[in-house]
Design an enzyme around this catalytic site. Structure first.
Site, mmCIF file in Angstrom:
data_model
loop_
_atom_site.group_PDB
_atom_site.id
_atom_site.type_symbol
_atom_site.label_atom_id
_atom_site.label_comp_id
_atom_site.label_asym_id
_atom_site.label_seq_id
_atom_site.Cartn_x
_atom_site.Cartn_y
_atom_site.Cartn_z
ATOM 1 N N HIS A 161 0.855 -1.187 0.000
ATOM 2 C CA HIS A 161 0.000 0.000 0.000
ATOM 3 C C HIS A 161 0.892 1.238 0.000
ATOM 4 O O HIS A 161 1.745 1.401 0.869
ATOM 5 C CB HIS A 161 -0.942 0.008 1.211
ATOM 6 C CG HIS A 161 -2.038 -1.003 1.114
ATOM 7 N ND1 HIS A 161 -2.511 -1.718 2.193
ATOM 8 C CD2 HIS A 161 -2.755 -1.419 0.044
ATOM 9 C CE1 HIS A 161 -3.475 -2.531 1.793
ATOM 10 N NE2 HIS A 161 -3.647 -2.373 0.497
ATOM 11 N N ARG A 163 0.903 4.505 0.575
ATOM 12 C CA ARG A 163 1.068 5.562 1.571
ATOM 13 C C ARG A 163 1.708 5.097 2.881
ATOM 14 O O ARG A 163 1.985 5.915 3.755
ATOM 15 C CB ARG A 163 -0.289 6.184 1.874
ATOM 16 C CG ARG A 163 -1.320 5.234 2.491
ATOM 17 C CD ARG A 163 -2.675 5.897 2.532
ATOM 18 N NE ARG A 163 -3.731 5.017 3.033
ATOM 19 C CZ ARG A 163 -5.018 5.347 3.012
ATOM 20 N NH1 ARG A 163 -5.395 6.511 2.517
ATOM 21 N NH2 ARG A 163 -5.927 4.514 3.476
ATOM 22 N N GLU A 164 1.945 3.803 2.997
ATOM 23 C CA GLU A 164 2.460 3.246 4.254
ATOM 24 C C GLU A 164 3.992 3.293 4.261
ATOM 25 O O GLU A 164 4.680 2.275 4.217
ATOM 26 C CB GLU A 164 1.902 1.828 4.440
ATOM 27 C CG GLU A 164 0.384 1.832 4.560
ATOM 28 C CD GLU A 164 -0.270 0.457 4.457
ATOM 29 O OE1 GLU A 164 0.464 -0.545 4.443
ATOM 30 O OE2 GLU A 164 -1.516 0.399 4.391
ATOM 31 N N ARG A 219 -3.151 5.094 -1.983
ATOM 32 C CA ARG A 219 -3.034 3.728 -1.443
ATOM 33 C C ARG A 219 -2.798 2.665 -2.512
ATOM 34 O O ARG A 219 -2.040 1.720 -2.310
ATOM 35 C CB ARG A 219 -4.321 3.406 -0.674
ATOM 36 C CG ARG A 219 -4.513 1.944 -0.259
ATOM 37 C CD ARG A 219 -5.884 1.807 0.378
ATOM 38 N NE ARG A 219 -6.302 0.422 0.549
ATOM 39 C CZ ARG A 219 -6.176 -0.281 1.676
ATOM 40 N NH1 ARG A 219 -5.595 0.259 2.725
ATOM 41 N NH2 ARG A 219 -6.638 -1.517 1.746
ATOM 42 N N ASN A 234 -3.652 -5.461 -2.319
ATOM 43 C CA ASN A 234 -3.850 -6.500 -1.307
ATOM 44 C C ASN A 234 -5.292 -7.013 -1.286
ATOM 45 O O ASN A 234 -5.729 -7.605 -0.307
ATOM 46 C CB ASN A 234 -3.443 -6.001 0.082
ATOM 47 C CG ASN A 234 -3.064 -7.145 1.000
ATOM 48 O OD1 ASN A 234 -2.480 -8.131 0.560
ATOM 49 N ND2 ASN A 234 -3.404 -7.031 2.270
ATOM 50 N N HIS A 287 2.825 -3.905 6.608
ATOM 51 C CA HIS A 287 1.950 -2.756 6.391
ATOM 52 C C HIS A 287 2.119 -1.757 7.547
ATOM 53 O O HIS A 287 2.916 -1.943 8.444
ATOM 54 C CB HIS A 287 0.486 -3.195 6.386
ATOM 55 C CG HIS A 287 0.105 -4.100 5.266
ATOM 56 N ND1 HIS A 287 -0.627 -3.676 4.189
ATOM 57 C CD2 HIS A 287 0.334 -5.423 5.058
ATOM 58 C CE1 HIS A 287 -0.832 -4.685 3.361
ATOM 59 N NE2 HIS A 287 -0.263 -5.766 3.869
ATOM 60 N N SER A 288 1.301 -0.706 7.479
ATOM 61 C CA SER A 288 1.032 0.137 8.642
ATOM 62 C C SER A 288 -0.397 0.632 8.479
ATOM 63 O O SER A 288 -0.905 0.666 7.364
ATOM 64 C CB SER A 288 2.009 1.312 8.708
ATOM 65 O OG SER A 288 1.715 2.294 7.733
ATOM 66 N N GLU A 362 1.041 -5.151 10.779
ATOM 67 C CA GLU A 362 0.774 -3.707 10.777
ATOM 68 C C GLU A 362 1.746 -3.053 11.755
ATOM 69 O O GLU A 362 1.649 -3.272 12.972
ATOM 70 C CB GLU A 362 -0.674 -3.427 11.188
ATOM 71 C CG GLU A 362 -1.723 -4.020 10.255
ATOM 72 C CD GLU A 362 -1.946 -3.198 9.002
ATOM 73 O OE1 GLU A 362 -1.383 -2.086 8.907
ATOM 74 O OE2 GLU A 362 -2.681 -3.664 8.112
#
Length: 400
Positions: A161, A163-164, A219, A234, A287-288, A362
């Protein structure tokens, strides 16, 4: 685009609250809302980024419902500026790679080339696939010579993703540690000797580049499907594709795509992992944010047959992680500790390839900064996550 957007948090206290929030925040109910953490269950915080003209309306509706919205980030653009301006000030000399800052895609690619050159006896760089916009997706293989020809494989990737940002930053930090600590740290040396390691620092290269040039909060990928761009990479894997927790709307942030593996980066990485065969013993998709260490399933709250062993691996990881700075991660199956998501990488690696130790992680934080985690948390995040990674690798090796 973000202007003076604010991020607000609200905690549903009943099933009815969850349903209310799901209805309120469903796609296209409001323009000017970006859901950071969707409503999924009671007592699980919901976070949304809200345009200034929408904020009073949304707060009013929430308050009328008896919910208590709190502003966690008053000015999203201000936090974005902190990340990029501080970075420019810090990187003026250009002498050494700075793991304490976020980096653009071309800098990460240059780092990949450099670190595999510096540690050429252990590491090699290769192109795993090509993106929709023609960018190479690079991977690193780490393999020691002090072992047999065929070894179990540990595969992990970041930045699926866009923006993470903390995810690719953590991939780079951990890769450096695997190489730098080899021959110095006993446990790291043993894990590098026992596994071949494959790392993809930035999975969604088109999306990640776009967060630096156009929209920090982007994203998805950048493919064109209908009137909107991008697919959630994802939600695009060919296992329980486009069911609960995914959208068929091309404008949605969780758009599953027109078909499974429609995204070149997803299909390319999936084909590569499949080509490695049964040697792949562990897979992690980083991820975050939320600070959770998760195992399958994502598409259903039912637990798979291997859940007990998978969760024991998670416990080994989160206990090791906590020992560094006291950061406490939750653990469990994706659908039970976060939210339902179908067509995910982890469900595919486990459900199709049979990689028992498949995880989605995450990273920091729990929501104070969310996707805009300050750069001063990169190194601490890397340190604690690396400790977890090595502990999990040892668990996987001892419990095949």
């Amino acid at each position: 685009m973000q202007g003076s957007y604010s991020v607000i948090k609200v905690v549903p206290r009943s099933v009815e609250d969850v349903r209310f929030l799901q209805g309120l925040l469903q796609e296209h109910t409001f323009k000017g809302i970006d859901v950071w953490k969707p409503p999924s269950r009671v007592d699980s915080p919901v976070a949304v980024s809200v345009a200034p003209e929408i904020l009073p309306v949304l707060r009013g509706l929430l308050t009328e419902r008896g919910l208590e919205p709190k502003i966690t980030i008053p000015d999203v653009q201000k936090e974005i500026d902190k990340q990029t301006i501080h970075r420019i000030l810090q990187l003026t000399d250009g002498v050494t790679f700075d793991y304490s800052q976020y980096h653009k895609l071309d800098e990460i690619n240059a780092w990949t080339k450099n670190i595999t050159s510096v540690y050429s006896s252990l590491a090699s760089m290769f192109q795993i696939t090509t993106s929709y916009e023609g960018r190479p997706v690079y991977a690193i293989k780490i393999s020691s010579t002090n072992s047999s020809a065929s070894k179990p494989i540990f595969f992990f990737d970041g930045g699926i993703h866009a923006r993470e940002w903390i995810s690719p930053a953590t991939m780079m930090y951990m890769t450096n540690q695997l190489l730098e600590q080899y021959g110095k740290d006993v446990q790291v040396t043993r894990m590098v000797n026992e596994f071949d390691w494959y790392i993809v620092p930035v999975f969604n290269v088109d999306g990640y580049d776009y967060t630096w040039t156009n929209d920090r909060m982007w994203r998805k990928t950048r493919t064109k499907h209908g009137i909107c761009r991008g697919v959630d990479p994802n939600r695009n894997w060919d296992f329980e594709w486009c069911k609960q927790g995914a959208s068929k709307d091309p404008c949605s942030d969780t758009y599953c795509g027109p078909s499974p593996f429609s995204e070149p980066v997803v299909k390319g990485v999936a084909d590569f992992i499949k080509g490695l065969g049964s040697d792949v013993k562990a897979y992690i998709d980083f991820h975050s944010y939320s600070e959770v260490w998760m195992s399958p399933w994502g598409y259903t709250r039912d637990l798979p047959k291997d859940f007990d062993m998978q969760d024991k691996g998670s416990i080994q990881a989160v206990d090791a992680l906590k020992s560094v700075y006291g950061t406490t991660y939750d653990h469990g199956s994706i659908a039970n500790v976060l939210y339902t998501a179908s067509g995910s990488s982890v469900d595919w690696t486990y459900g199709v390839l049979g990689i028992k130790y498949s995880y989605a992680v995450e990273l920091r934080d729990k929501g104070e900064f969310g996707f805009l985690l300050p750069a001063d948390q990169i190194i601490p995040t890397g340190q604690e996550t690396f400790k977890a990674l090595v502990a999990l690798a040892e668990f996987v090796f001892n419990n095949p």
